[in-house]
Design a protein around this motif. Structure first.
Motif, PDB file in Angstrom:
ATOM      1  N   ILE A  40     -18.269 -11.033  75.204  1.00  0.00           N
ATOM      2  CA  ILE A  40     -18.133 -10.104  76.327  1.00  0.00           C
ATOM      3  C   ILE A  40     -18.889  -8.824  76.024  1.00  0.00           C
ATOM      4  CG2 ILE A  40     -15.898  -9.291  75.442  1.00  0.00           C
ATOM      5  CD1 ILE A  40     -15.231  -8.595  78.431  1.00  0.00           C
ATOM      6  N   ILE A  41     -19.591  -8.319  77.030  1.00  0.00           N
ATOM      7  CA  ILE A  41     -20.285  -7.041  76.937  1.00  0.00           C
ATOM      8  C   ILE A  41     -19.669  -6.127  77.991  1.00  0.00           C
ATOM      9  CG2 ILE A  41     -22.519  -5.876  77.014  1.00  0.00           C
ATOM     10  CD1 ILE A  41     -23.858  -8.549  76.462  1.00  0.00           C
ATOM     11  N   PRO A  42     -18.713  -5.277  77.591  1.00  0.00           N
ATOM     12  CA  PRO A  42     -18.042  -4.417  78.562  1.00  0.00           C
ATOM     13  C   PRO A  42     -18.834  -3.137  78.820  1.00  0.00           C
ATOM     14  CG  PRO A  42     -17.063  -4.093  76.417  1.00  0.00           C
ATOM     15  CD  PRO A  42     -18.133  -5.143  76.254  1.00  0.00           C
ATOM     16  N   GLY A  43     -18.626  -2.561  79.985  1.00  0.00           N
ATOM     17  CA  GLY A  43     -19.298  -1.326  80.335  1.00  0.00           C
ATOM     18  C   GLY A  43     -18.623  -0.104  79.734  1.00  0.00           C
ATOM     19  N   VAL A  44     -19.423   0.802  79.193  1.00  0.00           N
ATOM     20  CA  VAL A  44     -18.933   2.069  78.647  1.00  0.00           C
ATOM     21  C   VAL A  44     -19.927   3.169  79.038  1.00  0.00           C
ATOM     22  CG1 VAL A  44     -17.838   0.938  76.664  1.00  0.00           C
ATOM     23  CG2 VAL A  44     -20.156   1.834  76.445  1.00  0.00           C
ATOM     24  N   ASN A  45     -19.436   4.398  79.109  1.00  0.00           N
ATOM     25  CA  ASN A  45     -20.357   5.511  79.365  1.00  0.00           C
ATOM     26  C   ASN A  45     -19.873   6.816  78.739  1.00  0.00           C
ATOM     27  OD1 ASN A  45     -18.234   6.109  81.054  1.00  0.00           O
ATOM     28  ND2 ASN A  45     -19.495   6.538  82.849  1.00  0.00           N
ATOM     29  N   SER A  46     -19.037   6.682  77.689  1.00  0.00           N
ATOM     30  CA  SER A  46     -18.539   7.876  77.014  1.00  0.00           C
ATOM     31  C   SER A  46     -18.234   7.559  75.556  1.00  0.00           C
ATOM     32  CB  SER A  46     -17.265   8.384  77.692  1.00  0.00           C
ATOM     33  OG  SER A  46     -16.181   7.497  77.424  1.00  0.00           O
ATOM     34  N   PRO A  47     -18.191   8.583  74.695  1.00  0.00           N
ATOM     35  CA  PRO A  47     -17.839   8.351  73.294  1.00  0.00           C
ATOM     36  C   PRO A  47     -16.490   7.658  73.122  1.00  0.00           C
ATOM     37  CG  PRO A  47     -18.762  10.540  73.553  1.00  0.00           C
ATOM     38  CD  PRO A  47     -18.567   9.995  74.934  1.00  0.00           C
ATOM     39  N   SER A  48     -15.507   8.044  73.904  1.00  0.00           N
ATOM     40  CA  SER A  48     -14.166   7.469  73.761  1.00  0.00           C
ATOM     41  C   SER A  48     -14.170   5.973  74.042  1.00  0.00           C
ATOM     42  CB  SER A  48     -13.176   8.166  74.702  1.00  0.00           C
ATOM     43  OG  SER A  48     -13.013   9.522  74.341  1.00  0.00           O
ATOM     44  N   LEU A  49     -14.902   5.568  75.072  1.00  0.00           N
ATOM     45  CA  LEU A  49     -14.950   4.147  75.409  1.00  0.00           C
ATOM     46  C   LEU A  49     -15.714   3.345  74.365  1.00  0.00           C
ATOM     47  CD1 LEU A  49     -15.542   4.397  79.263  1.00  0.00           C
ATOM     48  CD2 LEU A  49     -13.452   3.666  78.095  1.00  0.00           C
ATOM     49  N   VAL A  50     -16.774   3.919  73.810  1.00  0.00           N
ATOM     50  CA  VAL A  50     -17.501   3.233  72.739  1.00  0.00           C
ATOM     51  C   VAL A  50     -16.572   3.016  71.554  1.00  0.00           C
ATOM     52  CG1 VAL A  50     -19.412   3.348  71.105  1.00  0.00           C
ATOM     53  CG2 VAL A  50     -19.738   4.160  73.438  1.00  0.00           C
ATOM     54  N   GLN A  65     -13.315   2.790  71.586  1.00  0.00           N
ATOM     55  CA  GLN A  65     -12.316   1.763  71.911  1.00  0.00           C
ATOM     56  C   GLN A  65     -12.905   0.361  71.751  1.00  0.00           C
ATOM     57  OE1 GLN A  65      -9.826   2.410  75.487  1.00  0.00           O
ATOM     58  NE2 GLN A  65     -10.652   4.482  75.522  1.00  0.00           N
ATOM     59  N   ALA A  66     -14.171   0.218  72.172  1.00  0.00           N
ATOM     60  CA  ALA A  66     -14.841  -1.076  72.022  1.00  0.00           C
ATOM     61  C   ALA A  66     -15.001  -1.425  70.547  1.00  0.00           C
ATOM     62  CB  ALA A  66     -16.202  -1.041  72.711  1.00  0.00           C
ATOM     63  N   MET A  67     -15.404  -0.456  69.755  1.00  0.00           N
ATOM     64  CA  MET A  67     -15.568  -0.678  68.321  1.00  0.00           C
ATOM     65  C   MET A  67     -14.238  -1.037  67.669  1.00  0.00           C
ATOM     66  SD  MET A  67     -18.233   2.389  67.325  1.00  0.00           S
ATOM     67  CE  MET A  67     -18.090   2.030  65.571  1.00  0.00           C
ATOM     68  N   GLU A  68     -13.165  -0.412  68.132  1.00  0.00           N
ATOM     69  CA  GLU A  68     -11.832  -0.667  67.576  1.00  0.00           C
ATOM     70  C   GLU A  68     -11.425  -2.122  67.773  1.00  0.00           C
ATOM     71  OE1 GLU A  68      -8.238   0.273  65.628  1.00  0.00           O
ATOM     72  OE2 GLU A  68     -10.126   1.392  65.795  1.00  0.00           O
ATOM     73  N   MET A  69     -11.954  -2.746  68.832  1.00  0.00           N
ATOM     74  CA  MET A  69     -11.642  -4.150  69.100  1.00  0.00           C
ATOM     75  C   MET A  69     -12.664  -5.093  68.472  1.00  0.00           C
ATOM     76  SD  MET A  69     -10.085  -4.066  72.989  1.00  0.00           S
ATOM     77  CE  MET A  69      -9.292  -5.666  72.776  1.00  0.00           C
ATOM     78  N   GLY A  70     -13.566  -4.519  67.686  1.00  0.00           N
ATOM     79  CA  GLY A  70     -14.514  -5.345  66.939  1.00  0.00           C
ATOM     80  C   GLY A  70     -15.813  -5.653  67.661  1.00  0.00           C
ATOM     81  N   LEU A  71     -16.038  -5.009  68.805  1.00  0.00           N
ATOM     82  CA  LEU A  71     -17.265  -5.276  69.550  1.00  0.00           C
ATOM     83  C   LEU A  71     -18.443  -4.517  68.953  1.00  0.00           C
ATOM     84  CD1 LEU A  71     -16.005  -5.190  73.242  1.00  0.00           C
ATOM     85  CD2 LEU A  71     -16.167  -7.128  71.683  1.00  0.00           C
ATOM     86  N   LYS A  72     -19.586  -5.155  68.938  1.00  0.00           N
ATOM     87  CA  LYS A  72     -20.792  -4.536  68.401  1.00  0.00           C
ATOM     88  C   LYS A  72     -21.871  -4.351  69.463  1.00  0.00           C
ATOM     89  CE  LYS A  72     -19.960  -6.578  63.847  1.00  0.00           C
ATOM     90  NZ  LYS A  72     -19.271  -5.384  63.369  1.00  0.00           N
ATOM     91  N   THR A  73     -21.621  -4.877  70.668  1.00  0.00           N
ATOM     92  CA  THR A  73     -22.568  -4.746  71.774  1.00  0.00           C
ATOM     93  C   THR A  73     -21.819  -4.347  73.036  1.00  0.00           C
ATOM     94  OG1 THR A  73     -23.956  -6.483  70.824  1.00  0.00           O
ATOM     95  CG2 THR A  73     -24.356  -5.913  73.119  1.00  0.00           C
ATOM     96  N   VAL A  74     -22.312  -3.321  73.711  1.00  0.00           N
ATOM     97  CA  VAL A  74     -21.677  -2.843  74.939  1.00  0.00           C
ATOM     98  C   VAL A  74     -22.741  -2.584  76.005  1.00  0.00           C
ATOM     99  CG1 VAL A  74     -19.648  -1.822  73.832  1.00  0.00           C
ATOM    100  CG2 VAL A  74     -21.745  -0.463  74.059  1.00  0.00           C
TER     101      VAL A  74
END
Length: 211
Positions: free
Chosen positions: A111-121, A123-132
């Motif tokens: 999954i590649i979720p949408g982000v547009n702020s430091p906080s969302l990036v 959160q994505a990293m916290e779940m182990g995602l490396k691509t957003v």
């Protein structure tokens, strides 16, 4: 020598541009896929903005089994299941929904979720995602905002939203950008009118531009 299957990130970085498509008629999926594949763009992100999205994906998958197909605008776990059943390779969401992200992780579907702020990036990293997905790219600050994020976070980005032939080079020049999502080579009016040769020309132009 052992043959290895390219990862999703490797495939995206090779493609550079991912066509984002809203298909109103599932019968258009195959001729549209043909216009993409035959002109060097062996990929598509079919968005769940229309009622026929899943059938369009099925039609495209049957006709082009080797095509890289993603499902976009995924908002719920139910849509994830539907997209997987339809034969997609990956999921794209407009925002960061932890429930949907975790569901995809549990299903072992990228999954590649949408982000547009430091906080969302983060959160994505916290779940182990490396691509957003950086979305919506231009309204969220465009190149300057993305450069600020990439200077801090060790993740890869797929900017989408306002990316066009006039600015795609600037986005792709950022090392952390794998590929850009775009719609400019697939005008909805042309799809509705079945102007496949003209769409093919625009696709070929986009491929040549980022080569």
């Amino acid at each position: 020598m052992r043959n290895t299957v390219p990862t999703l990130n490797e495939q995206l970085s090779q493609l550079k541009v991912i066509p984002v498509i809203a298909i109103e008629n599932a019968d258009d999926a195959v001729p549209l896929g043909k216009a993409l594949v035959e002109n060097g763009m062996n990929c598509a992100e079919v968005t769940y903005r229309t009622a026929c999205a899943s059938q369009a994906i099925r039609n495209m998958r049957e006709a082009f089994p080797d095509m890289l197909i993603g499902a976009g605008t995924i908002l719920t776990p139910e849509q994830v299941d539907d997209a997987i059943d339809s034969g997609v390779d990956f999921i794209v969401s407009p925002g960061f929904n932890p429930k949907v992200v975790q569901y995809c992780l549990d299903k072992n579907i990228p999954i590649i979720p949408g982000v547009n702020s430091p906080s969302l990036v983060e959160q994505a990293m916290e779940m182990g995602l490396k691509t957003v997905k950086f979305f919506p790219a231009e309204p969220s600050g465009g190149i300057p905002m993305l450069k600020a994020l990439t200077a801090v976070y060790p993740v890869s980005f797929m900017p989408t939203g306002g990316v066009s032939l006039s600015n795609v080079d600037q986005y792709l020049a950022i090392p952390a950008v794998l590929a850009c999502g775009g719609t400019w080579m697939l005008p909805p009016k042309m799809i509705a009118a079945g102007q496949w040769e003209e769409i093919g020309r625009l696709v070929k132009e986009a491929v040549a531009h980022v080569a």
